[in-house]
Every structure is written in structure tokens, then in C-alpha cells.
Design a protein around this motif. Sequence first.
Motif, PDB file in Angstrom:
ATOM      1  N   ALA A  78      67.586  51.659 -30.651  1.00 53.97           N
ATOM      2  CA  ALA A  78      68.887  51.547 -29.977  1.00 53.97           C
ATOM      3  C   ALA A  78      68.955  50.335 -29.047  1.00 53.97           C
ATOM      4  CB  ALA A  78      69.175  52.822 -29.180  1.00 53.97           C
ATOM      5  N   GLN A  79      67.843  49.966 -28.445  1.00 51.24           N
ATOM      6  CA  GLN A  79      67.852  48.861 -27.482  1.00 51.24           C
ATOM      7  C   GLN A  79      68.107  47.508 -28.143  1.00 51.24           C
ATOM      8  OE1 GLN A  79      64.792  49.929 -24.120  1.00 51.24           O
ATOM      9  NE2 GLN A  79      63.909  50.225 -26.148  1.00 51.24           N
ATOM     10  N   ASP A  80      67.812  47.400 -29.430  1.00 50.76           N
ATOM     11  CA  ASP A  80      68.064  46.148 -30.146  1.00 50.76           C
ATOM     12  C   ASP A  80      69.538  45.757 -30.081  1.00 50.76           C
ATOM     13  OD1 ASP A  80      65.435  45.838 -30.918  1.00 50.76           O
ATOM     14  OD2 ASP A  80      65.745  46.474 -32.995  1.00 50.76           O
ATOM     15  N   ILE A 135      58.574  55.596 -26.000  1.00 48.33           N
ATOM     16  CA  ILE A 135      58.287  54.918 -27.265  1.00 48.33           C
ATOM     17  C   ILE A 135      59.618  54.437 -27.847  1.00 48.33           C
ATOM     18  CG2 ILE A 135      56.154  56.157 -27.757  1.00 48.33           C
ATOM     19  CD1 ILE A 135      57.748  57.784 -29.852  1.00 48.33           C
ATOM     20  N   PHE A 136      59.537  53.302 -28.511  1.00 49.14           N
ATOM     21  CA  PHE A 136      60.707  52.789 -29.213  1.00 49.14           C
ATOM     22  C   PHE A 136      60.272  51.839 -30.309  1.00 49.14           C
ATOM     23  CE2 PHE A 136      60.063  49.980 -25.573  1.00 49.14           C
ATOM     24  CZ  PHE A 136      60.227  48.704 -26.085  1.00 49.14           C
ATOM     25  N   ARG A 137      61.155  51.653 -31.242  1.00 53.43           N
ATOM     26  CA  ARG A 137      60.948  50.702 -32.325  1.00 53.43           C
ATOM     27  C   ARG A 137      61.871  49.516 -32.098  1.00 53.43           C
ATOM     28  NH1 ARG A 137      61.207  55.701 -36.252  1.00 53.43           N
ATOM     29  NH2 ARG A 137      59.065  55.839 -36.973  1.00 53.43           N
ATOM     30  N   THR A 138      61.530  48.412 -32.747  1.00 57.21           N
ATOM     31  CA  THR A 138      62.370  47.223 -32.706  1.00 57.21           C
ATOM     32  C   THR A 138      62.498  46.662 -34.119  1.00 57.21           C
ATOM     33  OG1 THR A 138      60.423  45.908 -32.130  1.00 57.21           O
ATOM     34  CG2 THR A 138      61.876  46.555 -30.324  1.00 57.21           C
ATOM     35  N   GLY A 139      63.611  45.991 -34.358  1.00 59.56           N
ATOM     36  CA  GLY A 139      63.794  45.356 -35.661  1.00 59.56           C
ATOM     37  C   GLY A 139      62.798  44.233 -35.881  1.00 59.56           C
ATOM     38  N   GLY A 140      62.525  43.481 -34.819  1.00 61.72           N
ATOM     39  CA  GLY A 140      61.533  42.415 -34.875  1.00 61.72           C
ATOM     40  C   GLY A 140      60.185  42.929 -34.378  1.00 61.72           C
ATOM     41  N   ARG A 141      59.192  42.084 -34.479  1.00 63.17           N
ATOM     42  CA  ARG A 141      57.835  42.480 -34.090  1.00 63.17           C
ATOM     43  C   ARG A 141      57.648  42.557 -32.580  1.00 63.17           C
ATOM     44  NH1 ARG A 141      52.444  40.054 -33.551  1.00 63.17           N
ATOM     45  NH2 ARG A 141      50.994  41.457 -34.566  1.00 63.17           N
TER      46      ARG A 141
END
Length: 106
Positions: free
Chosen positions: A28-30, A55-61
Motif C-alpha cells: 500500500a505504501q508504494d 512488515i510490508f512488500r514493495t514493487g521495487g527491491r
Amino acid sequence: MTVLNRSVTDVLAQQPTASKDCYVLLDAQDWMNDDQLNALWDEISRTAAPGARVIFRTGGREDILPGRVNHGTLSRWSYQADASARGFRNDRSAIYGGFHLYHFKG
């Protein structure tokens, strides 16, 4: 279970201080601008209990928080580089470029 159609920032604003142990944000933060990102992390920091994790995921590395979230807020958190790398290696979703873990220092 309760389903809310509201922003996480607004939901956290209604929660007591130091009342949460973990946060899962996915990517979501992206999609947030810097003001939205700072408002979110201000509420996360306010509601985080000692030892809380995000924890979070990102579109980029790369981690998107440094340089965008105010230093005073982000300095209350410790980035867990080794655990983040392990989380990414073990992530079964193939659509994200990064996985990140922060630990609340207080």
C-alpha cells in the motif's frame, strides 16, 4: 471479523497509544505520497507497543521509507536487513520486488 472500508491511518488514529504489536501493510505504501506516508508512520509509531513489528512488500527491491518518512519517526524503528532478505527469499508471491521488516525501538 469486522470489515472496514477506511484508510489504515484513519483506523489507527482511533486506537489507543502503544496498543498494537504488529502491522502488515503489503504494498500500500508504494502508492502513497510523502504526506500520506508520514501520517501513516506517525500513527503506527504512536500505536506501536514496545517490540512491535511492521512488515510490508514493495514493487521495487529497495526500502521506500528512508528519505521519505521523517527521520525523527523512522529513527524510532530498526530495519531488520537480514530478516527482510530471508522474508523475500521465502515469499511465495512472485509479483513483489522487496519484503521489509521494521522493529519498534520505542
